[in-house]
Enzyme design. Sequence first.
Site, PDB file in Angstrom:
ATOM      1  CB  CYS A 113      36.033 102.140  34.394  1.00 50.68           C
ATOM      2  SG  CYS A 113      34.076 101.704  33.873  1.00 50.68           S
ATOM      3  CG  HIS A 216      35.266 103.497  38.803  1.00 51.91           C
ATOM      4  ND1 HIS A 216      35.667 104.502  37.959  1.00 51.91           N
ATOM      5  CD2 HIS A 216      34.322 103.135  37.740  1.00 51.91           C
ATOM      6  CE1 HIS A 216      35.001 104.825  36.877  1.00 51.91           C
ATOM      7  NE2 HIS A 216      34.267 103.687  36.577  1.00 51.91           N
ATOM      8  CD  GLU A 218      37.875 106.058  40.577  1.00 53.08           C
ATOM      9  OE1 GLU A 218      36.737 106.226  39.850  1.00 53.08           O
ATOM     10  OE2 GLU A 218      38.677 105.041  40.293  1.00 53.08           O
TER      11      GLU A 218
END
Length: 238
Positions: A113, A216, A218
Amino acid sequence: MRDLPVIGITLDSEEPGGYSKFPWYALRQNYCSAVVAAGGLPLPLPHEPSLAADYLDRIHGLIVTGGAFDVDPALFGAATRHETVVVKKARTQFELAMIQGALKRDMPILGICGGQQLLNVALGGTLIQHIPDEVVECLAHEQPNPRDQAGHDAVLVPGTRLADIAQSLRIPVNSAHHQAVKDVAPGCVVNARAEDGVIEGIEHPGHKFCIGVQWHPEFTISDADSRLYRAFIKACHA
């Protein structure tokens, strides 16, 4: 002792209030758990630019995280700053020192990001300061639904390392940004775009592993996100 590559993860910083009456660091847990799941040892990094070389001596890879702030437009030569831009000077100074040092060492880097945006700037590129002002009929890049859900798709560029890692040319991604890469840094290539044309990913083929993504991973919205982390950790072993 297991041979786990140490992965430096940049922290966010907050002013007094909320968690503490004094300045404090912040990091979502899934930044670390994604590294663990991929086979790495996460090590959050306090903002000490003078210690950047010492950190780099001890880590095998660098993750530059996102946050609710922006890269200072002055860093990419902009004469004006959009009214929506919020900067964190100390954090950016530290992250720039880490990125520049990692690039010199050809250390694997994953920018996420805002981390992708700073990576592009560190390499000589520029940014769109506010997507709605510069992209006609843009998607909702600050998605209204929760960040652990997809906001839109990213279309990956055939032949790029990211496409090879993802094993797909279209993946669902989450979206939490109002800025984006504008002029791609010299030596870098675009590896993903949203359907409105906004750049969703970049990579530098001249480095061992140098990839930035606007979403993102994750949160593991798709298998491609897990593959990206595993590929990054694998590069840190090499």
